[in-house]
Design a protein around this motif. Structure first.
Motif, mmCIF file in Angstrom:
data_model
loop_
_atom_site.group_PDB
_atom_site.id
_atom_site.type_symbol
_atom_site.label_atom_id
_atom_site.label_comp_id
_atom_site.label_asym_id
_atom_site.label_seq_id
_atom_site.Cartn_x
_atom_site.Cartn_y
_atom_site.Cartn_z
ATOM 1 N N TYR A 166 60.101 -46.408 -2.048
ATOM 2 C CA TYR A 166 59.900 -45.466 -3.148
ATOM 3 C C TYR A 166 58.644 -44.621 -2.970
ATOM 4 C CZ TYR A 166 63.539 -47.899 -5.805
ATOM 5 O OH TYR A 166 64.734 -48.432 -6.231
ATOM 6 N N THR B 16 49.853 -46.715 -12.001
ATOM 7 C CA THR B 16 51.244 -46.811 -11.541
ATOM 8 C C THR B 16 51.811 -48.169 -11.919
ATOM 9 O OG1 THR B 16 50.848 -45.323 -9.668
ATOM 10 C CG2 THR B 16 52.745 -46.796 -9.513
ATOM 11 N N THR B 17 53.044 -48.156 -12.442
ATOM 12 C CA THR B 17 53.741 -49.404 -12.755
ATOM 13 C C THR B 17 55.138 -49.351 -12.147
ATOM 14 O OG1 THR B 17 52.563 -49.603 -14.853
ATOM 15 C CG2 THR B 17 54.534 -50.960 -14.572
ATOM 16 N N TYR B 18 55.443 -50.363 -11.353
ATOM 17 C CA TYR B 18 56.786 -50.494 -10.786
ATOM 18 C C TYR B 18 57.418 -51.754 -11.373
ATOM 19 C CZ TYR B 18 60.533 -51.649 -7.528
ATOM 20 O OH TYR B 18 61.743 -51.985 -6.996
ATOM 21 N N GLN C 233 54.274 -43.421 -13.651
ATOM 22 C CA GLN C 233 52.999 -42.984 -13.081
ATOM 23 C C GLN C 233 52.296 -42.084 -14.095
ATOM 24 O OE1 GLN C 233 53.244 -42.246 -8.555
ATOM 25 N NE2 GLN C 233 55.305 -41.774 -9.256
ATOM 26 N N GLU D 219 60.935 -54.116 -11.496
ATOM 27 C CA GLU D 219 62.221 -54.441 -10.882
ATOM 28 C C GLU D 219 62.892 -55.522 -11.726
ATOM 29 O OE1 GLU D 219 62.805 -54.209 -6.450
ATOM 30 O OE2 GLU D 219 62.897 -56.389 -6.758
ATOM 31 N N GLN E 53 58.318 -40.577 -15.095
ATOM 32 C CA GLN E 53 59.161 -41.774 -15.154
ATOM 33 C C GLN E 53 60.434 -41.566 -14.325
ATOM 34 O OE1 GLN E 53 59.758 -41.633 -19.347
ATOM 35 N NE2 GLN E 53 57.767 -42.501 -19.859
ATOM 36 N N LEU F 100 53.889 -49.089 -5.397
ATOM 37 C CA LEU F 100 55.283 -48.770 -5.117
ATOM 38 C C LEU F 100 55.738 -49.421 -3.817
ATOM 39 C CD1 LEU F 100 55.443 -44.944 -5.961
ATOM 40 C CD2 LEU F 100 56.030 -46.871 -7.424
ATOM 41 N N SER G 176 65.626 -50.709 -11.346
ATOM 42 C CA SER G 176 64.166 -50.615 -11.343
ATOM 43 C C SER G 176 63.732 -49.301 -11.976
ATOM 44 C CB SER G 176 63.629 -50.709 -9.911
ATOM 45 O OG SER G 176 64.175 -49.679 -9.115
ATOM 46 N N TYR G 177 62.450 -49.251 -12.371
ATOM 47 C CA TYR G 177 61.901 -47.973 -12.834
ATOM 48 C C TYR G 177 60.420 -47.882 -12.474
ATOM 49 C CZ TYR G 177 60.100 -50.234 -17.163
ATOM 50 O OH TYR G 177 59.450 -51.034 -18.068
ATOM 51 N N ILE G 178 59.969 -46.632 -12.373
ATOM 52 C CA ILE G 178 58.592 -46.320 -11.987
ATOM 53 C C ILE G 178 57.955 -45.502 -13.102
ATOM 54 C CG2 ILE G 178 57.125 -45.100 -10.330
ATOM 55 C CD1 ILE G 178 59.509 -45.348 -8.331
ATOM 56 N N ARG H 292 55.766 -41.092 -5.033
ATOM 57 C CA ARG H 292 54.368 -41.298 -5.409
ATOM 58 C C ARG H 292 53.696 -39.984 -5.787
ATOM 59 N NH1 ARG H 292 49.089 -41.694 -3.402
ATOM 60 N NH2 ARG H 292 49.688 -40.632 -1.474
#
Length: 333
Positions: free
Chosen positions: A32, A43-45, A56, A47, A68, A28, A52-54, A36
């Motif tokens: 951001y 984990t995937t970030y 975990q 952009e 998400q 991240l 953007s999206y996260i 966490r």
């Protein structure tokens, strides 16, 4: 990436024209870090021009919990998909999402609601997001985990069978408003202490969450009281006599209810009609006999309450999408 050791995970497809401008990272950015999750194993970030999206994830052979977050700057159409048929609970903590599921059509996923969804593999699904912040939790279950709930919640059986036969149409159970108890469980899952044995703790919370969901499906007036007790006694009676001729009218008399009231109350309590519940038990037993015995189709039909092999075969095919003979052959091979 998930493997066959784990249930499938949900992924968001980004429009092809944006692909050259997409950046993916396993960590991240500093801005951001507040999002966490310490226990996350993956984990995937992402952009992209839209924002953007996260994602975990915490993984276990019985489930994957995926937190998400989407930060959307401009309207975007994403394409949620899975590599294998997925049965999952989806919880919307913030934001409303307009969706279209393959074979199910349009639906709106509402903030502070959660529901159970079946998503076919490689299906064509759409999620439209407007500018804003979105927070979701996707909990994907293994078939073994789901089976534990079927006995107590027959409404789970049909959507479970959709996954087992890899149906090409999506399916869902009702989305329900989350209350304080539901949100408390989700909060405990997110902030589990690193000193605890994580997997057993999270599995216990998942059991709590599913129990709360199915309890919420049942109207309050049926959760306690004489009427609910009578219906539970009828359920036990059906479980012991499903292989015999059963009349809905006679069952309603046993419950001391008018037949219309009985059918309505039964369905509200179990999310399945009395006839559907009887059929569920008969077919479940028939499938077991086909897999574990050498009884003929005719013998199985009569031993599970059907009046003949032809009718039994027609009902079985409707549920399992194959004949009893084909089902037995597939199980043996």
């Amino acid at each position: 990436m998930t493997s066959s050791l784990y249930p499938p995970a949900l992924h968001f497809g980004i429009p092809e024209k944006m692909q050259p401008h997409v950046r993916v990272s396993a960590s991240l950015p500093d801005r951001y870090q507040q999002y966490r999750i310490a226990q996350s194993t993956d984990t995937t970030y992402v952009e992209a021009p839209f924002g953007s999206y996260i994602t975990q994830e915490i993984r276990d052979p019985n489930w994957i919990i995926s937190w998400q977050q989407c930060f959307v700057k401009e309207k975007i159409r994403l394409r949620p998909s899975v590599s294998q048929p997925m049965l999952a609970m989806y919880c919307i903590l913030q934001g409303n999402i307009s969706c279209r599921l393959q074979g199910k059509g349009k639906l709106m996923m509402i903030e502070k609601e959660f529901g159970i969804y079946y998503i076919p593999s490689h299906s064509q699904n759409i999620a439209d997001l407007r500018p804003g912040y979105y927070e979701m939790i996707c909990i994907s279950f293994s078939p073994a985990f789901v089976r534990k709930f079927i006995t107590h919640h027959p409404s789970f059986e049909e959507i479970y069978q959709q996954q087992q036969r890899q149906a090409r149409r999506a399916a869902l159970l009702p989305a329900i408003r989350m209350d304080v108890s539901d949100l408390k469980v989700l909060h405990e899952m997110r902030h589990a202490s690193e000193d605890q044995e994580l997997a057993p703790y999270l599995e216990s919370r998942l059991n709590d969450l599913l129990s709360l969901y199915f309890s919420a499906l049942t109207p309050k007036y049926l959760q306690n009281g004489d009427q609910a007790q009578k219906l539970r006694q009828i359920c036990i009676y059906i479980q012991n006599h499903y292989h015999q001729p059963l009349s809905i009218a006679e069952l309603s008399k046993q419950a001391g209810m008018h037949i219309n009231t009985f059918e309505r109350a039964f369905k509200e309590l179990l999310s399945v009609s009395p006839r559907g519940y009887i059929e569920h038990l008969r077919l479940k037993k028939a499938a077991s006999l086909l897999s574990q015995t050498t009884l003929s189709i005719k013998e199985i039909s009569y031993s599970t309450g059907y009046r003949g092999a032809n009718y039994f075969t027609a009902v079985f095919r409707k549920r399992y999408r194959c004949s009893p003979r084909e089902y037995r052959k597939n199980r043996l091979t």
